[in-house]
Design an enzyme around this catalytic site. Structure first.
Site, PDB file in Angstrom:
ATOM      1  N   SER A 189       2.111   8.341  -5.519  1.00 56.42           N
ATOM      2  CA  SER A 189       2.426   6.652  -6.790  1.00 56.42           C
ATOM      3  C   SER A 189       2.211   6.035  -7.661  1.00 56.42           C
ATOM      4  O   SER A 189       1.142   5.798  -8.666  1.00 56.42           O
ATOM      5  CB  SER A 189       2.101   5.555  -5.306  1.00 56.42           C
ATOM      6  OG  SER A 189       2.464   5.978  -3.812  1.00 56.42           O
ATOM      7  N   CYS A 213      -5.960   5.990  -9.967  1.00 53.99           N
ATOM      8  CA  CYS A 213      -4.935   6.894  -9.570  1.00 53.99           C
ATOM      9  C   CYS A 213      -4.706   7.951 -10.462  1.00 53.99           C
ATOM     10  O   CYS A 213      -4.220   9.158 -10.064  1.00 53.99           O
ATOM     11  CB  CYS A 213      -3.987   5.971  -9.937  1.00 53.99           C
ATOM     12  SG  CYS A 213      -4.040   4.718  -8.282  1.00 53.99           S
ATOM     13  N   GLN A 225      -7.273  10.651  -9.243  1.00 62.43           N
ATOM     14  CA  GLN A 225      -6.355  11.345  -8.402  1.00 62.43           C
ATOM     15  C   GLN A 225      -5.241  12.692  -8.864  1.00 62.43           C
ATOM     16  O   GLN A 225      -5.330  13.848  -8.511  1.00 62.43           O
ATOM     17  CB  GLN A 225      -5.878  10.270  -7.611  1.00 62.43           C
ATOM     18  CG  GLN A 225      -6.710   9.974  -6.906  1.00 62.43           C
ATOM     19  CD  GLN A 225      -6.627   8.677  -5.415  1.00 62.43           C
ATOM     20  OE1 GLN A 225      -5.687   8.243  -5.414  1.00 62.43           O
ATOM     21  NE2 GLN A 225      -7.157   9.139  -4.121  1.00 62.43           N
ATOM     22  N   ARG A 283       1.758  -0.387  -4.673  1.00 64.20           N
ATOM     23  CA  ARG A 283       2.176  -0.167  -3.848  1.00 64.20           C
ATOM     24  C   ARG A 283       4.231  -0.846  -3.478  1.00 64.20           C
ATOM     25  O   ARG A 283       3.893  -1.347  -2.077  1.00 64.20           O
ATOM     26  CB  ARG A 283       1.287  -0.343  -2.444  1.00 64.20           C
ATOM     27  CG  ARG A 283      -0.305   0.231  -2.981  1.00 64.20           C
ATOM     28  CD  ARG A 283      -1.704  -0.302  -2.109  1.00 64.20           C
ATOM     29  NE  ARG A 283      -1.335  -1.385  -1.710  1.00 64.20           N
ATOM     30  CZ  ARG A 283      -2.143  -2.337  -2.218  1.00 64.20           C
ATOM     31  NH1 ARG A 283      -3.349  -1.759  -2.619  1.00 64.20           N
ATOM     32  NH2 ARG A 283      -2.880  -4.071  -1.683  1.00 64.20           N
ATOM     33  N   ASP A 299       1.575  -4.017   1.073  1.00 67.45           N
ATOM     34  CA  ASP A 299       2.138  -2.127   0.960  1.00 67.45           C
ATOM     35  C   ASP A 299       3.452  -2.148   1.111  1.00 67.45           C
ATOM     36  O   ASP A 299       3.893  -1.821   2.420  1.00 67.45           O
ATOM     37  CB  ASP A 299       1.800  -0.919   1.885  1.00 67.45           C
ATOM     38  CG  ASP A 299       1.635   0.535   0.984  1.00 67.45           C
ATOM     39  OD1 ASP A 299       2.224   0.289   0.614  1.00 67.45           O
ATOM     40  OD2 ASP A 299       1.044   0.561   1.216  1.00 67.45           O
ATOM     41  N   ARG A 343       5.886   0.235  -0.613  1.00 69.58           N
ATOM     42  CA  ARG A 343       6.194   2.143   0.169  1.00 69.58           C
ATOM     43  C   ARG A 343       7.298   2.725   0.622  1.00 69.58           C
ATOM     44  O   ARG A 343       6.862   2.325   1.842  1.00 69.58           O
ATOM     45  CB  ARG A 343       4.844   2.865  -0.617  1.00 69.58           C
ATOM     46  CG  ARG A 343       4.653   2.765  -2.064  1.00 69.58           C
ATOM     47  CD  ARG A 343       3.041   3.093  -2.403  1.00 69.58           C
ATOM     48  NE  ARG A 343       2.244   2.892  -1.413  1.00 69.58           N
ATOM     49  CZ  ARG A 343       0.813   3.350  -1.568  1.00 69.58           C
ATOM     50  NH1 ARG A 343       0.718   4.599  -2.484  1.00 69.58           N
ATOM     51  NH2 ARG A 343       0.142   3.098  -0.593  1.00 69.58           N
TER      52      ARG A 343
END
EC number: 3.5.4.25
Length: 219
Positions: free
Chosen positions: A66, A81, A84, A109, A141, A143
């Site tokens: 994301s 993030c 990752q 998100r 969230d 998404r």
């Protein structure tokens, strides 16, 4: 997308789903990738998948990442993030094949950049990430992973080894017809700036983060 009117006055069908637009080589510090660009006609977002090697169709090492400007570009330690994303790209190259789908429109998100910054300001005042979104009247969230599933299907991927700690990503791919053969943990060592955020993800959003137990001494 604006509907076009033909010579007979009839509206052309509105496009839906994802459409592959371009395929370009992308050398990176992690290795050689192909950047495959898509238009998501349902949401109006431009999307990209980074593909390494001859990926095949089964058990493809995959990351659905994301969009996170603060983490991916600015190196924010509020989240994990950026680390990752880098870890996923390294893992795909080490594997010799794989896909990282970078999902635009997922900032915060799914609430957007400015709303995410407002939520971060509330977190600095003591709210956790869930409480901050709710205080702003926003979903925890928002998404959707339909575009990601469409991109994987276009690339010929039928089953994945999904690099994620989030069970909802696995559930979303299964819902859209992509088999998840394995969920591969993507655990980044926490720091003092993000430990509260990560604990909230584990305790309130069901993320699988067993490594946090080793830093229980942090406040």
């Amino acid at each position: 997308m604006t509907e076009k009117v033909g010579v007979l006055g009839k509206k052309s069908p509105k496009r839906t789903g994802v459409e592959r637009i371009v395929n370009a080589p992308l050398p990176t510090v992690y290795g050689e990738f192909r950047a495959v660009g898509y238009m998501d006609h349902d949401r109006g977002d431009e999307q990209v998948a980074l593909v390494h090697g001859d990926i095949g169709t089964e058990n493809v090492l995959t990351r659905l990442h994301s969009e996170c400007l603060t983490g991916d570009a600015f190196g924010s330690q509020h989240c994990e993030c950026g680390d990752q994303l880098a870890s996923a790209l390294r893992a795909v190259v080490a594997e010799g094949r794989g896909v990282v789908v970078y999902l635009r429109g997922h900032e915060g998100r799914g609430i957007g950049l400015l709303a995410k910054l407002r939520a971060m300001a509330l977190q600095a005042e003591g709210l956790d990430t869930v409480e901050a979104n709710l205080a702003l009247g926003l979903p925890v969230d928002a998404r959707d992973y339909g575009a990601a599933a469409g991109i994987l299907a276009d690339l010929g991927v039928r089953s994945v080894r999904l690099m994620s700690n989030n069970p909802r990503k696995r559930e979303a791919l299964l819902k859209h017809g992509i088999t998840v053969a394995e969920q591969v943990p993507l655990l980044i060592p926490p720091c003092e700036s993000n430990i509260t955020y990560l604990r909230t993800k584990r305790e309130r959003l069901d993320h699988h983060l067993p490594h946090l137990d080793a830093v229980a001494h942090w406040s």
